[in-house]
Every structure is written in C-alpha cells, then in structure tokens.
Scaffold this active site. Structure first.
Site, mmCIF file in Angstrom:
data_model
loop_
_atom_site.group_PDB
_atom_site.id
_atom_site.type_symbol
_atom_site.label_atom_id
_atom_site.label_comp_id
_atom_site.label_asym_id
_atom_site.label_seq_id
_atom_site.Cartn_x
_atom_site.Cartn_y
_atom_site.Cartn_z
ATOM 1 N N GLU A 127 0.822 -1.210 0.000
ATOM 2 C CA GLU A 127 0.000 0.000 0.000
ATOM 3 C C GLU A 127 0.859 1.266 0.000
ATOM 4 O OE1 GLU A 127 -3.015 0.381 3.212
ATOM 5 O OE2 GLU A 127 -4.433 -0.181 1.647
ATOM 6 N N HIS B 261 8.668 -26.646 1.003
ATOM 7 C CA HIS B 261 7.948 -27.736 0.334
ATOM 8 C C HIS B 261 6.793 -27.204 -0.500
ATOM 9 C CE1 HIS B 261 9.974 -30.963 2.696
ATOM 10 N NE2 HIS B 261 10.195 -29.937 3.499
ATOM 11 N N LYS C 241 -14.324 1.615 -3.293
ATOM 12 C CA LYS C 241 -15.166 1.982 -2.149
ATOM 13 C C LYS C 241 -16.426 2.698 -2.625
ATOM 14 C CE LYS C 241 -11.601 2.520 1.432
ATOM 15 N NZ LYS C 241 -10.930 3.474 2.316
#
Lengths: 430, 430
Positions: A271, A292, A403
């Site tokens: 950000e 792994h 938003k």
C-alpha cells in the site's frame, strides 16, 4: 537487530547489486534521510509515524483498557491497518488472553466466531480512524446485536479507537465508552506502535513499553548512510534489487509466530510503494513449511524476485527423541530448533547457489522488544524506499474507486463507479 | 463451476489476451488435451492424479480410520502436499472434530500445540510417501514421545499414510498400525483427492464421496477446447496472460473458508510450473480484507499481475441490524453477505477500470462438492499450463539442493552442499 545484504550482492546473485552501486546509492540515502528527519521534526503526515516510539503514551493506553482487566478474550473489530499491527503482536506473543479479529465481512465466519466467544468475558475494540469504514461498522453493528441477544451490556464491554470526530467518537461520547485517539499523521499501516496496535497487546498483558523500547533502539540507528542503519540498508537494497529486476519480495520468516508479521509487512509494502506503476509485490511465505511449496519456484523460476528471511537467533527448543528408524538416526537426539536452523541456512544457501538474491534479517527473540525492533525497522525501510522511488508513501488513492462502487451498489448514494459494475465484460466457460 | 475470462480480454485489460489469440491458442489446447488423455489412459506419473475421482477407494479410507471414530481431534503430521490438501478441506468445511496440522518444525509452535491437545482423544495421521521427510519424521518422534509421557498408547492413536516401502511402512507393520497407501504416480501437491487429502476429512465426518463427485463433474468437462472446459479456460488464460507480462497471479477468494485453499493453490502453481525460468508467482490474498492491504498495489502498481477471484454464489448470510448512526443508514437492514458481494463486484470492476486483468471462478457453495470441483479444476488447469509451457509439471528438482545441505549440516552424511553454507557472503549492518 541485524541486516545482512551479503546474498544480495552481484557477486552472488542476479539480479544483484554491486558494492559500488550501493555506495553511489548511499548519496541518495543521505538526502532521503535528511528529508525524513525534516518530516519527523515537523510531525508531517506519515513521517510522524516514525516518532511513535517517543510520542505514544502507554499509560494512557493502559488506563483506557483497565476496565477490561478481567477479559478472557479481546476482539478487535477493524480491517487492514486497523487490525494487522495488533494481530502481529497478538500472534507473535503468548498470552492467556485470547485475541480474535473481525477483519472481514464473511457472514459464515462472523457467525462462527460469535457463536464461539463468551461475549460477557470479551473486550471489544472497534477501530476505525474515520468511523465510517463500511466493513468495520457493519461488523460492530452485528457484534453489538449479538451482545444484546446474549444479555450482555455492550456499553460495558466495548471501547473505541478512532479519530477526534466521526461516528465512533460520537458513539463513545453518547454511551460514555472508553475511547483512544488514533494519533494525527499516522496512516493505518504505520500505526502498530500507537493506540491502534497496542491496546489489544495491553489487554493481553504484554509489555507494551518494551515494544516501544525495541522500536526506539531502531529509531536511534537511523543515520545518513545505509551502511550504518539496518532500516536503510534493507530499504535501499530492496529498492536497488527492484530496479534491477526483483519486482517480487517474498517475506519468509522462520518462526510460526511471525506468520502474521508477514501479512503486516505485505500491507506496509504494497500500500505504501504500489503506485505510479512502481512497487515490489510482497509475497507471504513461511519457513520451513514453504520450502515444500514455494522453493522450487524461487530457485528455478523467473529471476524476478528476492527473498527476505527473518529469524530469531534464540528460541525455546524441544529435543527430538533418539530413534532406531533406519536412515533417521541423524535426527534423533537433536532438536527441532537445530533442524529448523539447518533448514534455514540450507535454504538461504540454496538460493545463493542458484543466484537468487536474498536478505537476512535477524532479531534476538520473538518477544515484545524484538517485534518492536523488527516492525520499526521495516517501517523506516519503507519510508526510505518511498523517498528513493519518489512516490507518495502515505496515501492510497487507488482504493477509493472500489469503495465508491461498493457504496453505490449498496444504495449508499449515487456513484458513477457503481454503474460500471453492471457493464462487466464476460466470456464464461462452464 | 464457472470460469469468466471477460476481464482478461485485451479490450479490458493490459496485459490482456484477444479473442483471436485465444482461438489460436486453442489449437495447442487441443493437442495438450490429447497428451493429457494419453497420460491418463496409461496412468503415467502425474497424469494419474487426474484419474483420482475414479480410482480413489473411499470405502478403504473410511475403514482405515474407523478405529478413530471417537476422536475429538485429528492431527496430521506432514508437510507441503502431505498437509495442504487435507488442510484445504478441513478449513473449508465445518466439523465438530477439530483438525490440526504439524507442517513445520518450529519448536515453540510444536510445544504449544501439544500442550493444548488432549492426546488420548486425538487421531494422529503421519503422512510421507517416502517415509524419510525430515520435518515429518522429527515431528512424529516428538508426538510419539509426548503421547508416551501422557500415558497414551501411541499405537492406538496413530495411523500412517505412506508408500509401499520405507520407514513409515515398516513402522506400521511392526506395530500393526492402520496404514493407507499413497497412490502411485500422484505427486504430493496433486494428492488432495487421494488417501492423502481425504483421510482427515473422513475422520471429521465429511462426505468424501461428494468431494470426488465434484471433482468427477469437472473431469467430465475436460475437452479439446478451452471454450468448452472451465479448467482449460483457466489454464490457457493464465498462460496467455503470463506470456503477455502477468508474471504474478494473486489468488483472492471471497470467503474466509477458502484461505487455506489459496495456500494449496500457491503450492500447486509454484511447484508445478516454477522451472526453466518460467512460471507465474502465486500470491495469496483474501477478499474483502486485502482490499485494505493489497488493492492499492494491484490497481496502481506495475502491470505485471493478474488477480484470480473465487467466490461461492450461495452462503449462509447474517443480517446487519438497522442503525441511526449518521451516514451508515445504508448498511443497516442489509446483510454481511450483500456487503461482501458488493465489495467483490466493486473490486473486480475497479481492477477492470484500471486495466488490470482478472478472472472470476465461481462455485455454488463452499461444501464438499464445491471444493472437489474447484480443486480438480485447478489441478487440470495446472497440468494444461504445464503442457503449454513445456515444463516437467510433476517434478520439483530444485528443492533437492537444500535438502542435501540441511542433511549434511545435521550430520546425516557427507554432502558438498553443506560446505557451501559456511562460505556465505556477508554484508552486515547492525
């Protein structure tokens, strides 16, 4: 703490950075340091976060949470930077008080969590600077309702951490709730060392002064040269490696207790630096487990990444019993800690052997002091990197579009972004 | 399930792929499908994994775990592919039987977990095809010791999932433990639909036949064209986007219950395709939470990534109480599910609006059937992508260097890799 750039040098890795290039870059580090110090001295937006080790009032935090001294559980209702700092400390440190986080609005998850909690023994911390964050406020309304249904007086079990004005502040005033101030000039992702990150830790009984002490020690090491400051060494090296092609930064702590720290780092990095077409993409990994899972790619995939290792040099160990299982005698009589250390060193060396750049960060222990050091170091590294990239480190404008669209879709006003949602291009295969 | 490539088209995104380019690529998909079908017909190494919906014997699994019908907890001791498939199901589905995983050798974490478990009520599944995986065997020795210290007969509470030969097989024979076979030709990361992934789910009371049914439905949709097969649509699109610059693939489910699925995907993708300097780097994200952490970077950072959204179209919802908090009236009376849906659609549209490619995967519900569909789809997508990249999808040679180095460091033999560890280049700042 210690930062080791040895495996980021071009004598080892490609992409890699030469010692000469680091020395040249150090002139820009000196200038950036001056800019940062000016910002700190003037308490400018964002830069003020680097002053938190001095400005945070831990007595105020302890006193605000005193009514919750009996809590068996602390529930933080917040999202992004309003949750990740507290979660990093909560998941990094042992406590008899359990910490939970409502940092998403998945109804099944929220219901499952609320069914499990004894709400009368829970302290609820609602965290939002603006007091308008949709996810956080929706979750708060749901939690309050659940408390009422359980005959728990929510005003006895709730406090807020918010800005000087807004819904949450008004709510606290109206119901006489304890309230903590989110300090001015501190973006959420830089707020771990403030009220935002420390209230939960205080309820859990952690030594929040020690967190700030560790941070303070790193603040004292900020200097006009990357060769003198661990934070700037890391910030400058990652910038230089990105410039040379390492657009991905895999954060790989060798401690389960640092798994949430890697998420916190991912927000900080993404950000703050992800703008103007720039910025490394943070990847969260965990040693030894991801050997792994991800190591094949890190060693043999595209040379577009660096790995950041973090390890504590001391930890409580556990011995491995002797065994007569054929071929495993070498494990018996050793310890899990030694095994983990060997895995760490082997993985680090295996990346170096295949020419993949990596950096080692070391703290003594995963404790309050060590977490304070580590997180402050990375915050300062991020601020330095922002100066080197010449981006606006402390804003996040690109999230506003979504938003507004979401708010429009929910009937919260007229937003043209919401109209675009309906125009989605489709090519469906089913 | 449904795959929607609309936002990956070059009319929306850059990098993006044109419909014409997809049509041209479809000729290679047809050839690859033929290769895959031949591999499946001959049960070749790796390709055999795509036959598991037909070849897995669920009765055998249920009968092997029958002695543990009373278990309150199931503890899987395994790492990488020996854990992630089972963990994806365990964390995706609700159960009264708790599932834990020892997939790391952090001594503090291991001790904390063992202190918490009631070992007499726990079923322990030790999973390693070779029976030599250092982390898994070390953890098993520690768990066995803890059981003995707690006066629990470990032979009553333990079963193994392993290959036909090796330490674990010998151990099972010697102590008459229930043992499940790891099927031939199935690499760990492709083993969710076998004994490896399903034993834990069976103990938890999940409908493992439904998992295979979902997988079977996707297997039936494999066809010689990406426009007819969801799996191939996804595999071909990711390959085409990577070729055009999207070297990062952020897997972002909008469901907390799919968080571990994203880790499973990250192993599948990284270890299968990360070789010969090729392969996308998988990034694990979570909606809506990471809108407040990663979205700034995804929208405004480098155009080197794609986002894969996954969402269930149905889920249990929870209403948000009405509120008179100013500015939040639009939330009250709605539901968390509607809010999450709006966030999803808004985020997807916000990426499209800024030209960042993204793909939508949809299942009806996060249940046994849906997880079977989703995971099989991605396995087949991965196999297809491996064909398109012309890499050896089913091996992971790059991890061997580190394994030898670690073994050497621990005194398990003479390995020259261990010597290189001591020669580490250093440039330390502290």
């Amino acid at each position: 703490m210690r930062v080791d750039l040895g495996n980021a040098l071009d004598s080892v890795a490609s992409p890699g950075v030469s010692r000469d290039a680091l020395s040249r870059l150090d002139e820009r580090v000196a200038d950036a340091h001056e800019r940062i110090e000016t910002g700190r001295a003037d308490d400018e937006h964002g830069y003020a976060a680097l002053n938190l080790p001095e400005t945070t009032d831990t007595d105020e935090i302890r006193s605000a949470v005193e009514p919750f001294a009996d809590a068996e559980t602390v529930l933080t209702v917040g999202i992004g930077g309003s949750a990740l700092g507290a979660a990093t400390l909560a998941n990094g440190l042992d406590s008899d008080v359990d910490a939970y986080f409502l940092d998403n609005v998945d109804p099944e998850h929220v219901s499952a969590l609320l069914d499990r909690l004894s709400l009368s023994d829970t302290a609820v911390n609602v965290v939002s600077r603006s007091g308008t964050t949709a996810e956080t406020l929706a979750n708060f309304l749901v939690v309050r309702d659940a408390m009422e249904s359980a005959n728990v007086d929510w005003t006895d079990r709730t406090f807020v951490t918010t800005g000087e004005e807004g819904n949450l502040r008004n709510l606290a005033d109206r119901h006489d709730l304890p309230a903590l101030d989110v300090p001015d000039g501190v973006p959420g992702r830089f707020s771990m060392l403030s009220t935002v990150g420390l209230a939960c830790a205080a309820i859990q009984g952690h030594d929040i002064d020690a967190v700030l002490d560790g941070a303070h020690a790193e603040a004292d090491r900020l200097a006009g040269s990357l060769f003198e400051s661990p934070a700037y060494a890391y910030g400058a090296a990652t910038y230089a490696l990105d410039e040379r092609g390492a657009g991905i930064n895999a954060m790989m702590p060798y401690a389960e207790s640092l798994e949430t720290f890697a998420e916190w780092f991912a927000q900080l990095w993404a950000e703050s630096l992800g703008k103007d077409g720039l910025g490394q993409t943070p990847v969260r990994a965990l040693g030894a487990t991801d050997q792994h899972s991800q190591l094949q790619l890190y060693r043999a995939g595209p040379s577009d990444k660096m790995v950041t290792f973090v390890r504590p040099t001391e930890r409580a160990d556990r011995s491995i019993p002797e065994t007569d299982l054929p071929g495993l005698e070498y494990l018996g009589g050793g310890s899990l800690g030694s095994l983990l250390s060997a895995e760490f060193e082997a993985t680090e060396a295996s990346l170096a052997a295949s020419g993949q750049p990596n950096v080692r960060l070391e703290i003594d222990r995963v404790d309050e002091y060590g977490l304070g050091e580590l997180c402050y170091c990375l915050e300062a590294a991020c601020v330095l990197a922002g100066e080197l990239y010449s981006v606006e480190t402390f804003v996040q404008p690109a999230v506003e579009w979504g938003k507004r669209a979401a708010r429009g879709l929910l009937g919260g006003g007229n937003f043209e972004e919401a109209d675009e949602v309906a125009e989605k291009s489709t090519l469906t295969v089913e």
